[in-house]
Design an enzyme around this catalytic site. Structure first.
Site, PDB file in Angstrom:
ATOM      1  N   LYS A   3      19.371  -6.298  16.369  1.00 47.92           N
ATOM      2  CA  LYS A   3      19.768  -7.284  17.402  1.00 47.92           C
ATOM      3  C   LYS A   3      20.973  -8.105  16.938  1.00 47.92           C
ATOM      4  O   LYS A   3      21.935  -8.288  17.671  1.00 47.92           O
ATOM      5  CB  LYS A   3      18.587  -8.222  17.721  1.00 47.92           C
ATOM      6  N   ARG A  18       5.731 -10.739   9.780  1.00 48.46           N
ATOM      7  CA  ARG A  18       6.685 -10.834  10.908  1.00 48.46           C
ATOM      8  C   ARG A  18       6.438  -9.710  11.912  1.00 48.46           C
ATOM      9  O   ARG A  18       6.502  -9.916  13.126  1.00 48.46           O
ATOM     10  CB  ARG A  18       8.123 -10.801  10.381  1.00 48.46           C
ATOM     11  N   ARG A  21      18.172 -13.236   2.912  1.00 54.98           N
ATOM     12  CA  ARG A  21      17.247 -14.223   3.472  1.00 54.98           C
ATOM     13  C   ARG A  21      15.976 -14.258   2.639  1.00 54.98           C
ATOM     14  O   ARG A  21      15.495 -13.221   2.192  1.00 54.98           O
ATOM     15  CB  ARG A  21      16.908 -13.834   4.915  1.00 54.98           C
ATOM     16  N   ARG A  25      19.283  -5.862   3.656  1.00 57.96           N
ATOM     17  CA  ARG A  25      20.180  -6.704   4.482  1.00 57.96           C
ATOM     18  C   ARG A  25      20.818  -7.821   3.652  1.00 57.96           C
ATOM     19  O   ARG A  25      20.146  -8.515   2.902  1.00 57.96           O
ATOM     20  CB  ARG A  25      19.377  -7.302   5.640  1.00 57.96           C
ATOM     21  N   ARG A  78       9.762 -15.385  22.367  1.00 56.06           N
ATOM     22  CA  ARG A  78       8.954 -14.568  21.468  1.00 56.06           C
ATOM     23  C   ARG A  78       7.476 -14.612  21.824  1.00 56.06           C
ATOM     24  O   ARG A  78       6.669 -13.920  21.197  1.00 56.06           O
ATOM     25  CB  ARG A  78       9.120 -15.111  20.058  1.00 56.06           C
TER      26      ARG A  78
HETATM   27  P1  ADP Z   1      17.750  -8.003  13.523  1.00 54.78           P
HETATM   28  O1  ADP Z   1      18.762  -9.032  13.953  1.00 54.78           O
HETATM   29  O2  ADP Z   1      17.176  -7.253  14.683  1.00 54.78           O
HETATM   30  O3  ADP Z   1      16.690  -8.593  12.632  1.00 54.78           O
HETATM   31  P2  ADP Z   1      19.996  -6.828  12.038  1.00 54.78           P
HETATM   32  O4  ADP Z   1      20.995  -6.593  13.093  1.00 54.78           O
HETATM   33  O5  ADP Z   1      20.232  -7.972  11.125  1.00 54.78           O
HETATM   34  O6  ADP Z   1      18.511  -6.902  12.646  1.00 54.78           O
HETATM   35  O7  ADP Z   1      19.887  -5.463  11.191  1.00 54.78           O
HETATM   36  C1  ADP Z   1      19.051  -5.378  10.043  1.00 54.78           C
HETATM   37  C2  ADP Z   1      19.776  -4.593   8.937  1.00 54.78           C
HETATM   38  O8  ADP Z   1      19.918  -3.228   9.339  1.00 54.78           O
HETATM   39  C3  ADP Z   1      21.166  -5.100   8.621  1.00 54.78           C
HETATM   40  O9  ADP Z   1      21.376  -5.023   7.234  1.00 54.78           O
HETATM   41  C4  ADP Z   1      22.102  -4.145   9.375  1.00 54.78           C
HETATM   42  O10 ADP Z   1      23.344  -3.970   8.685  1.00 54.78           O
HETATM   43  C5  ADP Z   1      21.311  -2.855   9.400  1.00 54.78           C
HETATM   44  N1  ADP Z   1      21.454  -2.111  10.663  1.00 54.78           N
HETATM   45  C6  ADP Z   1      21.634  -2.603  11.908  1.00 54.78           C
HETATM   46  N2  ADP Z   1      21.693  -1.615  12.832  1.00 54.78           N
HETATM   47  C7  ADP Z   1      21.537  -0.455  12.132  1.00 54.78           C
HETATM   48  C8  ADP Z   1      21.498   0.941  12.515  1.00 54.78           C
HETATM   49  N3  ADP Z   1      21.610   1.316  13.797  1.00 54.78           N
HETATM   50  N4  ADP Z   1      21.309   1.850  11.536  1.00 54.78           N
HETATM   51  C9  ADP Z   1      21.168   1.470  10.236  1.00 54.78           C
HETATM   52  N5  ADP Z   1      21.197   0.177   9.818  1.00 54.78           N
HETATM   53  C10 ADP Z   1      21.379  -0.773  10.746  1.00 54.78           C
HETATM   54  P1  ADP Z   2      13.606 -11.789  12.602  1.00 53.37           P
HETATM   55  O1  ADP Z   2      14.621 -11.132  11.755  1.00 53.37           O
HETATM   56  O2  ADP Z   2      12.236 -11.746  12.025  1.00 53.37           O
HETATM   57  O3  ADP Z   2      13.668 -11.355  14.031  1.00 53.37           O
HETATM   58  P2  ADP Z   2      14.631 -14.465  13.154  1.00 53.37           P
HETATM   59  O4  ADP Z   2      15.851 -14.755  12.389  1.00 53.37           O
HETATM   60  O5  ADP Z   2      14.763 -14.233  14.617  1.00 53.37           O
HETATM   61  O6  ADP Z   2      13.864 -13.306  12.422  1.00 53.37           O
HETATM   62  O7  ADP Z   2      13.566 -15.638  12.964  1.00 53.37           O
HETATM   63  C1  ADP Z   2      13.189 -16.085  11.676  1.00 53.37           C
HETATM   64  C2  ADP Z   2      11.939 -16.943  11.809  1.00 53.37           C
HETATM   65  O8  ADP Z   2      12.218 -18.073  12.659  1.00 53.37           O
HETATM   66  C3  ADP Z   2      10.759 -16.250  12.480  1.00 53.37           C
HETATM   67  O9  ADP Z   2      10.000 -15.508  11.550  1.00 53.37           O
HETATM   68  C4  ADP Z   2       9.983 -17.456  13.037  1.00 53.37           C
HETATM   69  O10 ADP Z   2       9.276 -18.130  12.006  1.00 53.37           O
HETATM   70  C5  ADP Z   2      11.101 -18.394  13.478  1.00 53.37           C
HETATM   71  N1  ADP Z   2      11.478 -18.176  14.898  1.00 53.37           N
HETATM   72  C6  ADP Z   2      12.664 -17.704  15.361  1.00 53.37           C
HETATM   73  N2  ADP Z   2      12.683 -17.659  16.688  1.00 53.37           N
HETATM   74  C7  ADP Z   2      11.469 -18.098  17.107  1.00 53.37           C
HETATM   75  C8  ADP Z   2      10.857 -18.288  18.380  1.00 53.37           C
HETATM   76  N3  ADP Z   2      11.496 -17.981  19.528  1.00 53.37           N
HETATM   77  N4  ADP Z   2       9.590 -18.770  18.419  1.00 53.37           N
HETATM   78  C9  ADP Z   2       8.934 -19.086  17.291  1.00 53.37           C
HETATM   79  N5  ADP Z   2       9.434 -18.924  16.056  1.00 53.37           N
HETATM   80  C10 ADP Z   2      10.696 -18.446  15.945  1.00 53.37           C
END
Ligand code: ADP
Ligand code: ADP
Length: 290
Positions: free
Chosen positions: A46, A204, A193, A160, A121
């Site tokens: 995402k 998660r 992170r 990541r 969420r």
């Molecule tokens: P999210 O925001 O859904 O938690 P990220 O966009 O941060 O996920 O992606 C998680 C990790 O996977 C990052 O290190 C990113 O560079 C990598 N990544 C994202 N999309 C892809 C893909 N299509 N194939 C392989 N690795 C990916």
């Molecule tokens: P992920 O990579 O797990 O999708 P995010 O960066 O979106 O992680 O969120 C990190 C943390 O922040 C989550 O594990 C949760 O604790 C909190 N968080 C983020 N967005 C929300 C939400 N909409 N409602 C409740 N908690 C949230």
């Protein structure tokens, strides 16, 4: 008294020019706000895809996780309340996140619309969001569902690396930076992170399946979900993502926007050149007089 106002003279010219060009390009986008949700488990991509959609449609990217991490780092009252749940990989309370999203949507950069990342969420958050949008006479256009198997996610999450200031994301194997550990654009150090560990990922994912999957089902019933194959390579996911938003919102340009656009690109540079000519010619004129 300390002031938060920014001095334009301190901003590099390249940044000002690219912001100007961005605004000119965005003037061609329809005034109807495009509202998108990116939904999917942690590591589904995402955060990687959102900046691409954001630039393409001139939206702002509202990621609740990023906002909460900033609040935790700044030790604000909100951050102090959220920290414990975040460290354990649990969700923070609905009231906390609904409040920050409500505020964030009012930013000028969200004028053409926004991408909600990590929100809603829970079904409770989704209902509150519907109420908030309903009061403004708008509604969600599309939910992009980053569907992916859990088995792929541990490798993505533990590899990541993030550039905190810009939110740029890298991966040791799938998207490595040019120089290991450093951001490609600024050369600043990348960080991991605290919750990007295999152990916290389990909670998660648990929270995702129990609380967030029902949100996707809630939107499916409304017929606005576009399912993506998020396990595919990044570029292929980008192609799917670009087809996600409703067609009528992708390339439309009305008369007024078209006028603004051509005015920006043709007339503004001419005015700029005219101003330079005036300065140059008046200095020649001065030399001649003396
Ligand atoms: P999210 O925001 O859904 O938690 P990220 O966009 O941060 O996920 O992606 C998680 C990790 O996977 C990052 O290190 C990113 O560079 C990598 N990544 C994202 N999309 C892809 C893909 N299509 N194939 C392989 N690795 C990916
Ligand atoms: P992920 O990579 O797990 O999708 P995010 O960066 O979106 O992680 O969120 C990190 C943390 O922040 C989550 O594990 C949760 O604790 C909190 N968080 C983020 N967005 C929300 C939400 N909409 N409602 C409740 N908690 C949230």
């Amino acid at each position: 008294m300390a002031t938060n106002s920014m001095n334009l003279e301190d901003i590099p010219s390249e940044s000002l020019m690219s912001e100007l060009l961005r605004r000119m390009k965005c003037a061609s986008k329809p005034d109807k706000r495009l509202i998108l949700i990116v939904a999917g488990p942690p590591g589904s991509g995402k955060g990687t895809q959102s900046p691409i959609i954001k630039d393409e449609y001139c939206l702002c990217h509202l990621a609740t996780g990023d906002m909460l991490r900033a609040a935790v780092a700044a030790k604000t009252p909100l951050g102090i309340k959220a920290k414990e749940a975040m460290d354990k990989g649990e969700l923070v309370s609905d009231d906390l996140v609904v409040g920050i999203i409500d505020e964030a949507m009012k930013k000028p950069s969200c004028k053409k619309g926004f991408i909600l990342d990590g929100f809603p969420r829970t079904v409770g958050q989704a209902q509150k969001l519907d109420d908030m949008l309903g009061k403004q006479g708008v509604k969600i256009d599309k939910v992009l569902d980053f569907a992916i198997d859990d088995a792929v996610l541990e490798e993505r999450i533990t590899g990541r690396w993030i550039h905190p200031a810009s939110g740029r994301t890298y991966h040791t194997k799938f998207a490595p930076p040019k120089v290991p550990g450093l951001d490609d654009v600024t050369g600043e150090p990348l960080v991991q992170r605290k919750d990007d560990t295999a152990a916290v990922l389990k909670s998660r994912l648990d929270a995702f399946h129990k609380q967030t999957q029902p949100v996707i089902d809630y939107y499916s019933e409304k017929g606005i979900v576009a399912k993506l194959h998020a396990e595919k390579p990044q570029k292929e996911v980008t192609d799917e993502v670009k087809k996600g938003p409703p067609k009528k919102l992708r390339n439309s340009m009305d008369f007024y926007s078209c006028f603004e656009y051509t005015f920006g690109f043709i007339v503004m540079p001419l005015l700029f050149l005219a101003q330079i000519s005036a300065v140059v010619c008046s200095s020649i004129g001065d030399d001649y007089d003396t």
